[in-house]
Design an enzyme around this catalytic site. Structure first.
Site, PDB file in Angstrom:
ATOM      1  N   LYS A   1       0.837  -1.206   0.000  1.00 58.17           N
ATOM      2  CA  LYS A   1       0.000   0.000   0.000  1.00 58.17           C
ATOM      3  C   LYS A   1       0.869   1.252   0.000  1.00 58.17           C
ATOM      4  O   LYS A   1       0.588   2.219  -0.731  1.00 58.17           O
ATOM      5  CB  LYS A   1      -0.914   0.001   1.233  1.00 58.17           C
ATOM      6  N   MET A   2       1.932   1.250   0.794  1.00 59.50           N
ATOM      7  CA  MET A   2       2.831   2.402   0.814  1.00 59.50           C
ATOM      8  C   MET A   2       3.454   2.620  -0.558  1.00 59.50           C
ATOM      9  O   MET A   2       3.544   3.761  -1.042  1.00 59.50           O
ATOM     10  CB  MET A   2       3.922   2.206   1.871  1.00 59.50           C
ATOM     11  N   LEU A   3       3.874   1.547  -1.212  1.00 61.11           N
ATOM     12  CA  LEU A   3       4.501   1.682  -2.525  1.00 61.11           C
ATOM     13  C   LEU A   3       3.496   2.128  -3.586  1.00 61.11           C
ATOM     14  O   LEU A   3       3.854   2.849  -4.523  1.00 61.11           O
ATOM     15  CB  LEU A   3       5.157   0.361  -2.922  1.00 61.11           C
TER      16      LEU A   3
ATOM     17  N   CYS B   1       6.447  21.495   9.730  1.00 60.24           N
ATOM     18  CA  CYS B   1       6.380  22.153   8.431  1.00 60.24           C
ATOM     19  C   CYS B   1       6.102  23.645   8.520  1.00 60.24           C
ATOM     20  O   CYS B   1       6.321  24.375   7.560  1.00 60.24           O
ATOM     21  CB  CYS B   1       5.321  21.475   7.569  1.00 60.24           C
TER      22      CYS B   1
ATOM     23  N   GLY C   1      11.805  15.188   1.627  1.00 60.19           N
ATOM     24  CA  GLY C   1      13.111  15.273   1.001  1.00 60.19           C
ATOM     25  C   GLY C   1      14.027  16.212   1.765  1.00 60.19           C
ATOM     26  O   GLY C   1      13.598  16.979   2.632  1.00 60.19           O
ATOM     27  N   ASP C   2      15.320  16.161   1.426  1.00 66.07           N
ATOM     28  CA  ASP C   2      16.363  16.897   2.145  1.00 66.07           C
ATOM     29  C   ASP C   2      16.648  18.242   1.477  1.00 66.07           C
ATOM     30  O   ASP C   2      16.815  18.313   0.253  1.00 66.07           O
ATOM     31  CB  ASP C   2      17.657  16.082   2.178  1.00 66.07           C
TER      32      ASP C   2
ATOM     33  N   TYR D   1      -0.048  16.531  -2.105  1.00 69.16           N
ATOM     34  CA  TYR D   1      -0.841  17.053  -3.215  1.00 69.16           C
ATOM     35  C   TYR D   1      -2.265  17.358  -2.770  1.00 69.16           C
ATOM     36  O   TYR D   1      -2.829  18.405  -3.101  1.00 69.16           O
ATOM     37  CB  TYR D   1      -0.845  16.056  -4.368  1.00 69.16           C
TER      38      TYR D   1
ATOM     39  N   HIS E   1       2.929  20.853  13.209  1.00 64.79           N
ATOM     40  CA  HIS E   1       2.438  19.971  14.259  1.00 64.79           C
ATOM     41  C   HIS E   1       1.639  20.751  15.284  1.00 64.79           C
ATOM     42  O   HIS E   1       1.948  21.887  15.598  1.00 64.79           O
ATOM     43  CB  HIS E   1       3.621  19.268  14.935  1.00 64.79           C
TER      44      HIS E   1
END
EC number: 2.3.1.-
Length: 397
Positions: free
Chosen positions: A50-52, A155, A214-215, A314, A377
């Site tokens: 499911k994650m993939l 974030c 991502g970094d 998204y 958060h």
């Protein structure tokens, strides 16, 4: 009795963005690379599949990682310890932060020892002293630079750092002294990717965080305008106001929890729905708390502004777009940042600002005022409103 200052002696209360830069990690991490890493170490399970599946549908072209595809981090049989993750942040993250900072300072046109304040933010490291201390030495900042290191805000961290720096520089303005603040955000979440996969294998709970982060490092230079030199860039934007809003009953929605192998992200599937409620409410609060805008009804219409919304995913962008009555073009820089890099946590909003600045340089027709919004958060919504120099509402609200 203290006599009040004559009006003409009160310093103009404006803080401006005068330098912007970002530096994404050097290696691209696509959907195929993540799938290869996952299958190298784990057998097929419903949660992994499911994650993939989600990983293939994120609409992210690629994310960035400090690790190349042949780096030991992706191939070692054991999961890195928290101590090893700390070392990896220092080895790879701090150089990213240093590079982004140096570029922002160059963009500003000043020199490092003219920086009076440093506001740094990360949620992917907790070392003491913090990376801000190391950065001071690497950049050649003065030993008495006023440092603040923010943590635990996820974030929303990029806007949080802007809010803190803005208020610090307004204080310097009241004292009548020059002030220049360097804001630095640095996030290296792929350091924890192996432990995130391992937790998912053990708990069988699907974790979309594996597909999004991502970094990157990104930096801003802010100025209070006092003592402006010819070498310094003119203001790109002036900051009108910054406003955080914490929403009750959302404490369990988003977490980045500490465990023995690092951090574990928990991202609730209700976040897009909450975004649709929180962002319009936060926008109304931002405008009503900005005196130069609060009294006119037209200022409460979202489409009268440019927008930079943090792309938590998204679906988050779509929810914000629909709730605010905007078009995809209104959020084009946010969508572009998401496609090219994914969610780079606190650095993302600065990447979006950089894209909008570059668009403007190339003649893009943009609105005078820009609203920034990022959910962190808590849930806490961080917002800010910027204005182009020369437009109305120039003074700090």
């Amino acid at each position: 009795m203290i006599e009040p200052l004559p009006t003409e002696d009160i310093p103009k209360q404006s803080v401006s963005i005068v330098g912007i830069a970002s530096r994404c990690a050097p290696h691209k991490l696509g959907a195929d690379e993540l799938e290869a890493i996952a299958r190298r170490h784990y057998s097929s399970t419903p949660s992994l599949e499911k994650m993939l599946e989600i990983n293939r549908k994120t609409r992210i072209d690629h994310r960035y990682s400090v690790f190349s595809s042949d780096h030991e981090h992706w191939h070692r049989p054991t999961i890195p310890s928290f101590s090893e993750c700390d070392s990896l942040f220092k080895e790879y993250g701090i150089p990213l932060a240093s590079a982004a900072s140096a570029r922002a300072i160059q963009d500003w046109g000043g020199v490092p020892d003219e920086i009076t304040h440093l506001v740094a933010v990360t949620c992917t490291n907790t070392a003491h002293p913090g990376f801000d201390s190391v950065l001071c030495r690497k950049l050649g900042l003065k030993c008495n630079v006023r440092r603040v290191l923010l943590h635990g805000i996820g974030c929303g961290g990029g806007i949080s750092a802007m809010r803190v720096a803005h208020e610090l520089l307004l204080g310097s303005t009241q004292q009548g002294v020059p002030a220049r603040a360097l804001i630095v955000a640095c996030e290296v979440p792929t350091v924890f990717a192996r432990s995130e996969l391992d937790i998912m294998d053990k708990t069988q709970d699907v974790n979309v965080a594996m597909c999004l982060f991502g970094d990157c490092a990104a930096a801003l230079v802010l100025s209070n305008g006092i003592g402006h030199k010819a070498s310094e860039q003119r203001p790109i934007w002036n900051i009108l106001n910054c406003e955080p809003t914490q929403f009750d009953g959302t404490e369990d929605i988003a977490h980045f929890n500490v465990h023995d192998k690092g951090y574990h992200a928990i991202i609730d599937k209700r976040i897009p729905q909450l975004t649709g409620k929180c962002v319009p409410a936060g926008f109304q609060s931002l405008i009503s708390s900005t005196p130069s805008l609060a009294l006119e009804e037209k200022n409460y219409v979202p489409s009268n502004y440019g927008w930079a919304v943090h792309p938590g995913g998204y679906a988050v962008l779509v929810a914000a777009q629909d709730a605010l009555g905007l078009t995809a073009d209104d959020l084009r820089a946010s969508y572009d940042a998401y496609r090219d890099g994914g969610n780079t946590i606190s650095t993302t909003i600065i990447r979006i600002l950089e894209k909008l600045r570059d668009e403007h340089k190339h003649g893009s027709n943009q609105k005078d005022k820009l609203v920034l919004a990022a959910i962190g958060h808590g849930i806490t919504l961080e917002t800010a409103i910027l204005t182009r120099p020369g437009s109305s509402s120039y003074l700090h609200a």
